[in-house]
Design a protein around this motif. Structure first.
Motif, PDB file in Angstrom:
ATOM      1  N   PHE A  37      19.263  22.559   5.864  1.00 19.36           N
ATOM      2  CA  PHE A  37      17.804  22.694   5.834  1.00 19.36           C
ATOM      3  C   PHE A  37      17.103  21.385   6.155  1.00 19.36           C
ATOM      4  CE2 PHE A  37      18.645  26.754   3.995  1.00 19.36           C
ATOM      5  CZ  PHE A  37      17.541  27.525   4.345  1.00 19.36           C
ATOM      6  N   ARG A  38      17.877  20.326   6.485  1.00 21.87           N
ATOM      7  CA  ARG A  38      17.246  19.109   6.998  1.00 21.87           C
ATOM      8  C   ARG A  38      16.670  19.413   8.387  1.00 21.87           C
ATOM      9  NH1 ARG A  38      16.044  13.928   4.748  1.00 21.87           N
ATOM     10  NH2 ARG A  38      17.140  13.934   2.748  1.00 21.87           N
ATOM     11  N   GLY A  39      15.404  19.056   8.561  1.00 26.43           N
ATOM     12  CA  GLY A  39      14.754  19.300   9.840  1.00 26.43           C
ATOM     13  C   GLY A  39      14.206  20.697   9.997  1.00 26.43           C
ATOM     14  N   SER A  40      14.332  21.529   8.978  1.00 25.27           N
ATOM     15  CA  SER A  40      13.847  22.912   9.076  1.00 25.27           C
ATOM     16  C   SER A  40      12.359  23.028   8.767  1.00 25.27           C
ATOM     17  CB  SER A  40      14.625  23.798   8.094  1.00 25.27           C
ATOM     18  OG  SER A  40      14.320  23.419   6.741  1.00 25.27           O
ATOM     19  N   GLY A  41      11.788  21.977   8.199  1.00 24.12           N
ATOM     20  CA  GLY A  41      10.395  22.045   7.742  1.00 24.12           C
ATOM     21  C   GLY A  41      10.289  22.180   6.241  1.00 24.12           C
ATOM     22  N   LEU A  42      11.404  22.417   5.563  1.00 22.40           N
ATOM     23  CA  LEU A  42      11.399  22.481   4.107  1.00 22.40           C
ATOM     24  C   LEU A  42      11.186  21.083   3.542  1.00 22.40           C
ATOM     25  CD1 LEU A  42      11.886  24.502   1.714  1.00 22.40           C
ATOM     26  CD2 LEU A  42      14.264  23.670   1.703  1.00 22.40           C
ATOM     27  N   ARG A  43      10.401  20.987   2.464  1.00 18.50           N
ATOM     28  CA  ARG A  43      10.095  19.694   1.863  1.00 18.50           C
ATOM     29  C   ARG A  43      10.418  19.708   0.381  1.00 18.50           C
ATOM     30  NH1 ARG A  43       4.843  20.345   4.894  1.00 18.50           N
ATOM     31  NH2 ARG A  43       4.002  21.102   2.911  1.00 18.50           N
ATOM     32  N   VAL A  44      10.811  18.548  -0.134  1.00  9.90           N
ATOM     33  CA  VAL A  44      10.900  18.397  -1.580  1.00  9.90           C
ATOM     34  C   VAL A  44       9.516  18.658  -2.157  1.00  9.90           C
ATOM     35  CG1 VAL A  44      11.324  16.771  -3.469  1.00  9.90           C
ATOM     36  CG2 VAL A  44      12.809  16.752  -1.452  1.00  9.90           C
ATOM     37  N   SER A  45       9.453  19.419  -3.233  1.00 13.05           N
ATOM     38  CA  SER A  45       8.231  19.862  -3.929  1.00 13.05           C
ATOM     39  C   SER A  45       7.753  21.219  -3.444  1.00 13.05           C
ATOM     40  CB  SER A  45       7.075  18.861  -3.820  1.00 13.05           C
ATOM     41  OG  SER A  45       6.394  18.962  -2.589  1.00 13.05           O
ATOM     42  N   GLY A  94      -0.031  26.633  -0.004  1.00 13.17           N
ATOM     43  CA  GLY A  94      -1.416  26.978  -0.270  1.00 13.17           C
ATOM     44  C   GLY A  94      -1.526  28.444  -0.624  1.00 13.17           C
ATOM     45  N   ASP A  95      -2.375  29.173   0.090  1.00 21.20           N
ATOM     46  CA  ASP A  95      -2.530  30.611  -0.156  1.00 21.20           C
ATOM     47  C   ASP A  95      -1.578  31.443   0.692  1.00 21.20           C
ATOM     48  OD1 ASP A  95      -4.595  30.110  -1.944  1.00 21.20           O
ATOM     49  OD2 ASP A  95      -6.128  30.152  -0.379  1.00 21.20           O
ATOM     50  N   ASP A  96      -0.808  30.801   1.563  1.00 25.47           N
ATOM     51  CA  ASP A  96       0.073  31.531   2.477  1.00 25.47           C
ATOM     52  C   ASP A  96       1.530  31.392   2.068  1.00 25.47           C
ATOM     53  OD1 ASP A  96      -2.159  32.209   4.090  1.00 25.47           O
ATOM     54  OD2 ASP A  96      -2.016  30.266   5.115  1.00 25.47           O
ATOM     55  N   VAL A  97       2.318  32.371   2.480  1.00 26.89           N
ATOM     56  CA  VAL A  97       3.774  32.315   2.321  1.00 26.89           C
ATOM     57  C   VAL A  97       4.379  32.232   3.719  1.00 26.89           C
ATOM     58  CG1 VAL A  97       5.837  33.521   1.536  1.00 26.89           C
ATOM     59  CG2 VAL A  97       3.755  33.603   0.160  1.00 26.89           C
ATOM     60  N   VAL A  98       5.171  31.183   3.952  1.00 21.43           N
ATOM     61  CA  VAL A  98       5.767  30.975   5.266  1.00 21.43           C
ATOM     62  C   VAL A  98       7.282  31.131   5.172  1.00 21.43           C
ATOM     63  CG1 VAL A  98       3.912  29.438   6.002  1.00 21.43           C
ATOM     64  CG2 VAL A  98       5.948  28.472   4.931  1.00 21.43           C
ATOM     65  N   SER A  99       7.873  31.567   6.260  1.00 17.95           N
ATOM     66  CA  SER A  99       9.330  31.714   6.328  1.00 17.95           C
ATOM     67  C   SER A  99       9.923  30.454   6.945  1.00 17.95           C
ATOM     68  CB  SER A  99       9.705  32.937   7.178  1.00 17.95           C
ATOM     69  OG  SER A  99       9.256  34.128   6.564  1.00 17.95           O
ATOM     70  N   ILE A 100      10.906  29.892   6.270  1.00 15.24           N
ATOM     71  CA  ILE A 100      11.589  28.697   6.771  1.00 15.24           C
ATOM     72  C   ILE A 100      13.070  29.020   6.911  1.00 15.24           C
ATOM     73  CG2 ILE A 100      12.242  26.323   6.256  1.00 15.24           C
ATOM     74  CD1 ILE A 100       9.575  25.930   4.946  1.00 15.24           C
ATOM     75  N   GLN A 101      13.567  28.815   8.126  1.00 15.02           N
ATOM     76  CA  GLN A 101      14.952  29.172   8.401  1.00 15.02           C
ATOM     77  C   GLN A 101      15.817  27.921   8.513  1.00 15.02           C
ATOM     78  OE1 GLN A 101      16.222  31.099  12.228  1.00 15.02           O
ATOM     79  NE2 GLN A 101      16.606  32.825  10.856  1.00 15.02           N
TER      80      GLN A 101
END
Length: 556
Positions: A37-45, A94-101
Motif C-alpha cells: 500500500f506504499r504509493g497507493s494514496g493511503l496515509r497514516v491517520s 471528509g464526507d466522502d468514502v474513497v476506494s484505495i487499491q
C-alpha cells in the motif's frame, strides 16, 4: 519479489481502533516501507471504514472481520487470496468514502550473501553503524516510532506538542540524507517521503490573520494605561482629602517590645511599597511587613478590610492583565492599639511591631511598576473594585451569545469573550447540566443532573486566567475546523419513567463534537499548531432543541 510457495497473505499495514465513541472504523497507524500500500494514496491517520464490499458496522465488530481484528488473518487465509493480489480499502475522507487499491504481501526478511540481516535488499546491514552512534536497525526503529507519532495526526495522541516534535526530528536529518546517498533504494525513498511528510505535519497549516484579528493583544496594555491614570488621580484625591490627618515623617520601624509606641495609636500613616519579599509567614496567618531590625508596621492578610483588595486584584487580572502575579503595594492605614508579635519560622525572623488597619492601597505590578490600580478600602467609599473599573467595563465590546447559535458559533463567542476579557459572556457559553449514569441493583439508566455547572465562576477562575495568558503568549487565534454529527446521548423514553431522578424535562439531549485549531506565530507566519494544555476536541450539548452549550471544562 518472488514469494515462496505457501506464503500466507498479509495486509501490510498497522491499524488501531478509532477514538470516536461508537465508531467501527480502524485508524491507519503505520504503512511499512515495503508494504503493497506504499504509493497507493493511503496515509497514516486515514480512517478505514470497510474493505472490498464490506462496510464496517456493529455486525462487523461482532464478527471479528475488520482489518486489525484478531480474526482478520484467518479470513485472509480462507479467502483464497495470495501475496501480490490486489486488495481494496474503503477510506473516509471528509464526507466522502474513497476506494484505495493496494497489494497484499507476506512475511519477509532481507539478508546479504553473508547471511546478515539488512533493512532492505540494498542495505544497510542492520548491525552496522556507518560512523554513526548506533546501529541502523536501532536507528530505523526510533525513526518509525517518531514517524508513527507525528503522522498519526494531532487528534490521535493527547498532549501532542508540535514544537517538541520538530526538535525531535532534527537528529534524524543527517542519517536520512546518508541513507539516500549511500543506499539508494525503495527504502531510502520511503524514509525520505516519511520525513518530508513529518515536516509538513509539524509545521501546521498557514493562516492569514489581519491586524483586527490580533488587535485584542494590545487591549491589556491600553487598559492598563487607562486604569493607571484613574489610579493616580484617585490616589491623589484620597491623599488630598486626608492630608491634615496623615502623619508626617512616621518612624520607619517602631518596635512595640523595646520602645513606647502608644503615641502612634490612631495615627494615619503611608507606608513604602511592600511586595512578596516583605511577607511574613506564620503557621496559620500571613502578614505584610514594612520595617526592619525586628520592628515595623504589620498588616494581617486575613483582615476583613483587605477583602476588597483581593476582589480588585482578581478583577484586574480578569479584565486587564492575565499575567499580573507579583504585586507591590503602598498601604495607607491607621495604627491600632493592639501591637503584634510575628515569628516567621521559614526566614527565622521575629518582628515586634504595631498593627495597622489598612484604608487604601495603591497596587503596582512589581515587574512593570508603570501599571497601577487604586483601591479605597474604606467601607462605602467606592462602588468600583478599583478606580476606573466602571469606565473599563463600559468600554468592553462584548460578543453576543444568541440562543440560535450553532455549536461553532458558541465556541467562537467563547473564544472572542476571552480575548476581550468578558468573563460573563464566556461563562454563559457553558452548560449548567450533565447527563449522568445511575446504578441501582442490577440495572442502570441515565438522568440529567440540573444541579451541575460545567464551569462555576469560582472554579472557572484558574481556567480563565490560564487561557488568557496563552492568548497573550503563543496562541494568536482559534478556529473551529469541523463539527461532528449530532448524536442523541439521552432519551427520556428509554429511561424508567417511574424513577424520581427521571423528570419530565428534558426529553432529548443531543451532543456534537467539534474540532478546534490553535493558531500561533512561527517566524513571520501564522500557522496552526498543537501545544501543552491546548484542547482540539470539544463537546457541546443541547436540551430539547434548545441552545447549544459547552459541556467540557476546556477554556482554550
Amino acid at each position: 519479489m518472488q514469494w515462496p510457495e505457501g506464503t500466507s497473505p498479509q495486509l501490510e499495514i498497522e491499524t488501531s481502533s478509532h477514538n470516536d465513541e461508537g465508531s467501527a472504523a480502524r485508524v491507519v497507524t503505520w504503512i511499512p516501507w515495503d508494504s503493497g500500500f506504499r504509493g497507493s494514496g493511503l496515509r497514516v491517520s486515514d480512517l478505514i471504514v470497510g474493505h472490498g464490499d464490506l462496510r464496517y458496522d456493529d455486525d462487523a465488530v461482532k464478527a471479528n472481520s475488520r482489518i486489525g481484528d484478531s480474526g482478520f488473518s484467518t479470513w485472509l487465509e480462507k479467502s483464497g487470496l495470495k501475496p501480490d493480489d490486489s486488495f481494496t480499502l474503503q477510506v473516509q475522507r471528509g464526507d466522502d468514502v474513497v476506494s484505495i487499491q493496494g497489494r497484499l504481501g507476506g512475511y519477509r526478511t532481507y539478508k546479504n550473501a553473508d547471511g546478515h540481516r539488512m533493512l532492505s535488499q540494498s542495505g544497510p546491514v542492520n548491525h552496522e553503524k556507518d560512523g554513526f552512534d548506533y546501529a541502523w536497525d536501532s536507528w530505523y526503529r526510533q525513526f518509525v516510532d517518531l514517524a508513527k507519532t507525528i503522522l498519526a495526526g494531532w487528534d490521535y495522541f493527547t498532549g501532542t506538542v508540535t514544537k517538541n516534535q520538530a526538535e525531535q526530528m532534527k537528529p534524524f536529518a543527517d542519517r536520512v540524507a546518508y541513507l539516500e546517498q549511500h543506499y539508494p533504494s525503495a527504502l531510502a525513498k520511503a524514509v525520505r517521503d516519511d520525513f518530508e511528510a513529518m515536516k509538513i505535519m509539524v509545521a501546521g497549516e498557514k493562516r492569514e490573520l489581519s491586524a483586527a484579528d490580533i488587535a485584542y493583544r494590545s487591549l491589556g496594555e491600553a487598559r492598563a494605561k487607562e486604569v493607571t491614570a484613574a489610579a493616580d488621580q484617585a490616589f491623589a484625591a484620597f491623599l488630598a482629602e486626608l492630608d491634615t490627618q496623615l502623619m508626617q515623617n512616621p518612624p520607619e520601624a517602631p518596635n512595640s517590645f523595646t520602645e513606647d509606641t502608644r503615641h502612634l495609636v490612631g495615627k494615619m500613616v503611608r507606608l513604602p511599597a511592600v511586595g512578596k519579599r516583605e511577607l511574613l509567614f506564620e503557621t496559620k496567618r500571613n502578614w505584610y511587613w514594612s520595617g526592619r531590625y525586628g520592628g515595623g508596621y504589620l498588616i494581617d492578610k486575613q483582615n476583613p478590610s483587605l477583602q476588597p483588595l483581593y476582589v480588585a486584584t482578581d478583577e484586574y487580572i480578569e479584565k486587564v492583565d492575565p499575567n499580573f502575579r507579583d504585586p507591590s503595594i503602598e498601604f495607607v492605614g491607621i495604627v491600632q492599639a493592639e501591637p503584634a508579635l510575628v515569628c516567621d519560622v521559614y526566614r527565622n525572623v521575629t518582628v515586634s511591631g504595631v498593627r495597622l488597619e489598612p484604608i487604601a492601597a495603591l497596587v503596582a505590578n512589581a515587574g512593570a511598576k508603570e501599571n497601577r490600580f487604586f483601591v479605597d478600602l474604606r467601607p462605602g467609599k467606592s462602588t468600583e473594585a478599583f478606580a476606573g473599573e466602571a469606565a473599563l467595563e463600559a468600554g468592553i465590546k462584548r460578543p453576543k451569545l444568541v440562543d440560535e447559535a450553532s455549536p461553532a458559533q458558541v465556541l467562537t463567542t467563547a473564544f472572542e469573550a476571552m480575548k476581550v476579557g468578558d468573563m460573563e459572556t464566556w461563562l454563559a457559553c457553558y452548560a449548567n447540566w450533565m447527563v449522568r449514569s445511575y446504578y441501582e441493583r442490577d440495572r442502570s439508566f441515565l438522568y440529567v443532573d440540573h444541579t451541575w455547572e460545567t464551569l462555576s465562576r469560582q472554579s472557572a477562575v484558574s481556567a480563565w486566567d490560564r487561557a488568557r495568558q496563552r492568548l497573550m503568549d503563543d496562541v494568536y487565534g482559534l478556529e473551529v475546523v469541523r463539527v461532528g454529527p449530532v448524536r442523541v446521548v439521552y432519551d427520556a423514553a428509554a429511561q424508567p419513567s417511574e424513577h424520581k431522578l427521571v423528570t419530565a424535562s428534558p426529553r432529548i439531549v443531543e451532543s456534537v463534537r467539534p474540532l478546534v485549531n490553535h493558531i500561533g506565530k512561527i517566524g513571520d507566519e501564522y500557522r496552526t499548531f498543537s501545544g501543552f494544555m491546548l484542547h482540539r476536541r470539544w463537546e457541546l450539548q443541547r436540551l430539547d432543541n434548545g441552545p447549544w452549550r459547552i459541556t467540557v471544562t476546556h477554556a482554550i
